[in-house]
Design a protein around this motif. Structure first.
Motif, PDB file in Angstrom:
ATOM      1  N   ARG A  67       0.799  -1.219   0.000  1.00  0.00           N
ATOM      2  CA  ARG A  67       0.000   0.000   0.000  1.00  0.00           C
ATOM      3  C   ARG A  67       0.838   1.278   0.000  1.00  0.00           C
ATOM      4  NH1 ARG A  67      -5.343  -1.007   1.993  1.00  0.00           N
ATOM      5  NH2 ARG A  67      -5.424   1.100   2.829  1.00  0.00           N
ATOM      6  N   VAL A  68       2.079   1.180   0.485  1.00  0.00           N
ATOM      7  CA  VAL A  68       2.937   2.359   0.618  1.00  0.00           C
ATOM      8  C   VAL A  68       3.970   2.350  -0.509  1.00  0.00           C
ATOM      9  CG1 VAL A  68       4.613   3.510   2.094  1.00  0.00           C
ATOM     10  CG2 VAL A  68       2.602   2.429   3.110  1.00  0.00           C
ATOM     11  N   PRO A  69       4.225   3.483  -1.175  1.00  0.00           N
ATOM     12  CA  PRO A  69       5.239   3.530  -2.233  1.00  0.00           C
ATOM     13  C   PRO A  69       6.595   3.033  -1.733  1.00  0.00           C
ATOM     14  CG  PRO A  69       3.948   5.548  -2.216  1.00  0.00           C
ATOM     15  CD  PRO A  69       3.537   4.771  -0.998  1.00  0.00           C
ATOM     16  N   GLU A  70       7.310   2.349  -2.597  1.00  0.00           N
ATOM     17  CA  GLU A  70       8.581   1.726  -2.213  1.00  0.00           C
ATOM     18  C   GLU A  70       9.554   2.718  -1.590  1.00  0.00           C
ATOM     19  OE1 GLU A  70      12.062  -1.122  -4.178  1.00  0.00           O
ATOM     20  OE2 GLU A  70      10.361  -0.414  -5.393  1.00  0.00           O
ATOM     21  N   GLU A  71       9.589   3.941  -2.087  1.00  0.00           N
ATOM     22  CA  GLU A  71      10.553   4.924  -1.586  1.00  0.00           C
ATOM     23  C   GLU A  71      10.242   5.362  -0.148  1.00  0.00           C
ATOM     24  OE1 GLU A  71       7.524   7.201  -4.200  1.00  0.00           O
ATOM     25  OE2 GLU A  71       8.608   5.275  -4.223  1.00  0.00           O
ATOM     26  N   ASN A  72       9.031   5.063   0.347  1.00  0.00           N
ATOM     27  CA  ASN A  72       8.664   5.462   1.714  1.00  0.00           C
ATOM     28  C   ASN A  72       8.736   4.318   2.720  1.00  0.00           C
ATOM     29  OD1 ASN A  72       8.107   8.031   0.758  1.00  0.00           O
ATOM     30  ND2 ASN A  72       5.922   7.621   0.464  1.00  0.00           N
ATOM     31  N   ARG A  73       8.993   3.105   2.271  1.00  0.00           N
ATOM     32  CA  ARG A  73       8.872   1.937   3.158  1.00  0.00           C
ATOM     33  C   ARG A  73       9.950   1.865   4.232  1.00  0.00           C
ATOM     34  NH1 ARG A  73       7.827  -2.254  -1.789  1.00  0.00           N
ATOM     35  NH2 ARG A  73       5.847  -1.319  -2.496  1.00  0.00           N
ATOM     36  N   GLU A  74      11.037   2.594   4.070  1.00  0.00           N
ATOM     37  CA  GLU A  74      12.105   2.596   5.067  1.00  0.00           C
ATOM     38  C   GLU A  74      12.018   3.788   6.010  1.00  0.00           C
ATOM     39  OE1 GLU A  74      14.620   0.224   5.545  1.00  0.00           O
ATOM     40  OE2 GLU A  74      13.257  -0.928   4.258  1.00  0.00           O
ATOM     41  N   SER A  75      10.971   4.580   5.883  1.00  0.00           N
ATOM     42  CA  SER A  75      10.868   5.785   6.715  1.00  0.00           C
ATOM     43  C   SER A  75       9.423   6.032   7.142  1.00  0.00           C
ATOM     44  CB  SER A  75      11.408   6.998   5.957  1.00  0.00           C
ATOM     45  OG  SER A  75      10.712   7.164   4.716  1.00  0.00           O
ATOM     46  N   LEU A  76       8.766   4.976   7.601  1.00  0.00           N
ATOM     47  CA  LEU A  76       7.374   5.107   8.031  1.00  0.00           C
ATOM     48  C   LEU A  76       7.298   5.784   9.395  1.00  0.00           C
ATOM     49  CD1 LEU A  76       5.857   1.644   7.022  1.00  0.00           C
ATOM     50  CD2 LEU A  76       6.115   3.710   5.643  1.00  0.00           C
ATOM     51  N   ILE A  77       6.154   6.404   9.657  1.00  0.00           N
ATOM     52  CA  ILE A  77       5.902   7.055  10.944  1.00  0.00           C
ATOM     53  C   ILE A  77       4.670   6.408  11.566  1.00  0.00           C
ATOM     54  CG2 ILE A  77       5.400   9.234  12.105  1.00  0.00           C
ATOM     55  CD1 ILE A  77       6.768  10.659   9.798  1.00  0.00           C
ATOM     56  N   GLY A  78       4.785   6.015  12.826  1.00  0.00           N
ATOM     57  CA  GLY A  78       3.704   5.314  13.509  1.00  0.00           C
ATOM     58  C   GLY A  78       3.118   6.114  14.652  1.00  0.00           C
ATOM     59  N   CYS A  79       1.950   5.673  15.086  1.00  0.00           N
ATOM     60  CA  CYS A  79       1.222   6.331  16.172  1.00  0.00           C
ATOM     61  C   CYS A  79       0.591   5.267  17.061  1.00  0.00           C
ATOM     62  CB  CYS A  79       0.141   7.238  15.592  1.00  0.00           C
ATOM     63  SG  CYS A  79      -1.003   7.931  16.805  1.00  0.00           S
ATOM     64  N   ALA A  80       0.743   5.415  18.370  1.00  0.00           N
ATOM     65  CA  ALA A  80       0.125   4.512  19.347  1.00  0.00           C
ATOM     66  C   ALA A  80      -0.795   5.327  20.241  1.00  0.00           C
ATOM     67  CB  ALA A  80       1.191   3.809  20.169  1.00  0.00           C
ATOM     68  N   LEU A  81      -2.077   4.952  20.270  1.00  0.00           N
ATOM     69  CA  LEU A  81      -3.079   5.718  21.002  1.00  0.00           C
ATOM     70  C   LEU A  81      -3.389   5.066  22.347  1.00  0.00           C
ATOM     71  CD1 LEU A  81      -5.573   6.500  18.083  1.00  0.00           C
ATOM     72  CD2 LEU A  81      -3.860   8.037  19.091  1.00  0.00           C
ATOM     73  N   VAL A  82      -3.393   5.883  23.403  1.00  0.00           N
ATOM     74  CA  VAL A  82      -3.644   5.419  24.770  1.00  0.00           C
ATOM     75  C   VAL A  82      -2.759   4.198  25.022  1.00  0.00           C
ATOM     76  CG1 VAL A  82      -5.461   5.145  26.497  1.00  0.00           C
ATOM     77  CG2 VAL A  82      -6.055   6.050  24.242  1.00  0.00           C
ATOM     78  N   CYS A  83      -1.462   4.411  24.899  1.00  0.00           N
ATOM     79  CA  CYS A  83      -0.525   3.300  24.732  1.00  0.00           C
ATOM     80  C   CYS A  83       0.110   2.793  26.015  1.00  0.00           C
ATOM     81  CB  CYS A  83       0.568   3.709  23.747  1.00  0.00           C
ATOM     82  SG  CYS A  83       1.504   5.177  24.278  1.00  0.00           S
ATOM     83  N   GLY A  84      -0.025   3.507  27.132  1.00  0.00           N
ATOM     84  CA  GLY A  84       0.576   3.029  28.373  1.00  0.00           C
ATOM     85  C   GLY A  84       2.065   2.795  28.227  1.00  0.00           C
ATOM     86  N   ASP A  85       2.522   1.598  28.606  1.00  0.00           N
ATOM     87  CA  ASP A  85       3.948   1.265  28.523  1.00  0.00           C
ATOM     88  C   ASP A  85       4.339   0.657  27.182  1.00  0.00           C
ATOM     89  OD1 ASP A  85       2.810  -1.257  28.689  1.00  0.00           O
ATOM     90  OD2 ASP A  85       3.706  -1.761  30.619  1.00  0.00           O
ATOM     91  N   MET A  86       3.452   0.696  26.201  1.00  0.00           N
ATOM     92  CA  MET A  86       3.729   0.269  24.823  1.00  0.00           C
ATOM     93  C   MET A  86       3.975  -1.229  24.698  1.00  0.00           C
ATOM     94  SD  MET A  86       3.678   2.710  22.430  1.00  0.00           S
ATOM     95  CE  MET A  86       4.806   2.182  21.145  1.00  0.00           C
ATOM     96  N   LYS A  87       3.582  -2.010  25.674  1.00  0.00           N
ATOM     97  CA  LYS A  87       3.881  -3.443  25.626  1.00  0.00           C
ATOM     98  C   LYS A  87       3.184  -4.133  24.456  1.00  0.00           C
ATOM     99  CE  LYS A  87       6.124  -6.622  28.005  1.00  0.00           C
ATOM    100  NZ  LYS A  87       7.048  -6.454  29.125  1.00  0.00           N
TER     101      LYS A  87
END
Length: 308
Positions: A67-87
Motif C-alpha cells: 500500500r505504501v510507495p517503495e521509496e517510503n517503506r524505510e521511513s514510516l511514521i507510527g502512532c500509538a493511542l492510549v498506549c501506556g507502557d507500549m507493551k
C-alpha cells in the motif's frame, strides 16, 4: 469525563504495574492469542496462516508493503493511542520486516506508564495528554495502533476523527479492543454460561486473583465503582464510531467466555500439562460455537482498517 475522574484515572495508571495486570489476564494464555491471530490472517493472499501470536504484526507489514510507495517503506511514521507502557503496541514498530518505522508517537495520560517504555531501534516521542482532547497532524501516520487502551476514552468519536485525519495515504489502523458493555459489565447469558463452566471444569481452590493480589474467586465481573473511572467508560460506542470513520478490512470478534472465565487465571495455566490444554481448548471451542449461534455476545475485537 469530569476532571476529577481524569485525575483519578491518571493516578491509577501511574501506580499500576502493567506487567502484573498482563500476568493474571486471560491473554497470558498464549493459545488464545495464537488462535485469534490465525483467524485474523487466514484470508491473506495465498491462503496461508501465521502460527504465532505476533502474526498480526507480520500481516500488517505485508499489507503496508503493498500500500505504501517503495521509496517510503524505510521511513514510516507510527502512532500509538492510549498506549501506556507500549507493551502491546511496540511489536508493530520494532524489528519489522519489509518496512521500517523511523519514528513513533505515543499518546497517553500517564507519564509514568510512558516512562516504562524502552524503545528499540526507533525514535519515540512521548505525548502526555488526555486523549479525550486529542489533536493530530493531518496525513502524518502510516500506521495507527490501539491496544486495549481506547476503551478508556469517553470521546471515542473525537479520537477516531483525529485518527482518520492523521492517517497518510495507504495507511492502516489496527485495534485490539474491548467492545462489550460499558464498565466491563458482562451480559447475562455470558455470565450464566461462564459460571457453569467455572464450576464444572475448575476446582474450587483455583486462585483467581487480580493484579494487586486480591482474590477474585468466582466473581464473573467487578462492579463499576470498583474500577478505574475510565475503564470501558464508553466502550459500547467504539465499534459504531470505528466503522463511521474506517472501513474494516479484517476483523475477529471474540472473548465472550474467555474473559469472564480466565481473567485472574492466566498465571495458573501451564501449556505443558495436558489437563490444562484440554480445558483451554474446550472453552475456546464452546465460545466460538456459542458466538456463531448468537447465544453469547463477543466482548473484544481485533480489526485492521483503512480510512473511508
Amino acid at each position: 469525563m469530569r476532571r476529577e475522574e481524569i485525575d483519578r484515572a491518571r493516578q491509577f495508571w501511574d501506580q499500576t504495574d502493567g506487567d502484573k495486570v498482563r500476568n493474571v489476564s486471560w491473554t497470558a494464555i498464549r493459545y488464545f492469542e495464537e488462535q485469534i491471530a490465525r483467524r485474523l490472517t487466514k484470508s491473506r493472499e495465498g491462503g496461508g496462516i501465521h502460527p504465532l501470536a505476533n502474526a498480526s504484526a507480520s500481516f500488517v507489514w505485508e499489507m503496508l508493503t503493498s500500500r505504501v510507495p517503495e521509496e517510503n517503506r524505510e521511513s514510516l511514521i507510527g502512532c500509538a493511542l492510549v498506549c501506556g507502557d507500549m507493551k502491546g503496541e511496540r511489536l508493530y514498530f520494532e524489528s519489522t520486516s519489509r518496512v521500517r518505522f523511523c519514528e513513533v508517537h505515543g499518546y497517553d495520560l500517564s507519564s509514568k506508564s510512558l516512562a516504562r517504555y524502552d524503545p528499540k531501534g526507533i525514535k519515540f516521542h512521548a505525548h502526555i495528554m488526555d486523549c479525550n482532547d486529542l489533536t493530530l497532524e493531518r496525513e502524518r501516520f502510516h500506521l495507527i495502533v490501539g491496544s486495549h487502551g481506547i476503551h478508556h476514552v469517553m470521546n471515542v468519536g473525537g479520537l477516531f476523527y483525529q485518527a482518520h485525519k492523521a492517517i497518510a495515504p495507504g495507511g492502516l489502523i489496527i485495534l485490539h479492543e474491548w467492545v462489550g458493555p460499558n464498565f466491563l459489565q458482562i451480559p447475562w447469558t455470558n455470565r450464566w454460561v461462564a459460571r457453569v463452566l467455572l464450576y464444572t471444569l475448575f476446582p474450587k481452590r483455583a486462585g483467581r486473583t487480580m493484579q494487586d493480589g486480591i482474590t477474585k474467586g468466582r466473581w464473573i465481573m467487578l462492579p463499576p465503582d470498583a474500577l478505574d473511572p475510565s475503564e470501558a467508560c464508553n466502550s459500547e460506542d467504539i465499534w459504531h464510531q470505528y466503522v463511521r470513520f474506517f472501513r474494516p478490512l479484517h476483523s475477529v470478534f471474540y472473548g465472550g467466555l474467555l474473559f469472564p472465565i480466565f481473567d485472574g487465571l492466566g498465571h495458573l495455566f501451564n501449556a505443558e500439562r495436558w489437563t490444562h490444554r484440554i480445558r483451554i481448548r474446550i472453552i475456546y471451542a464452546l465460545e466460538r460455537g456459542l458466538t456463531k449461534l448468537r447465544v453469547i455476545q463477543p466482548l473484544f475485537v481485533t480489526t485492521i482498517g483503512e480510512k473511508r
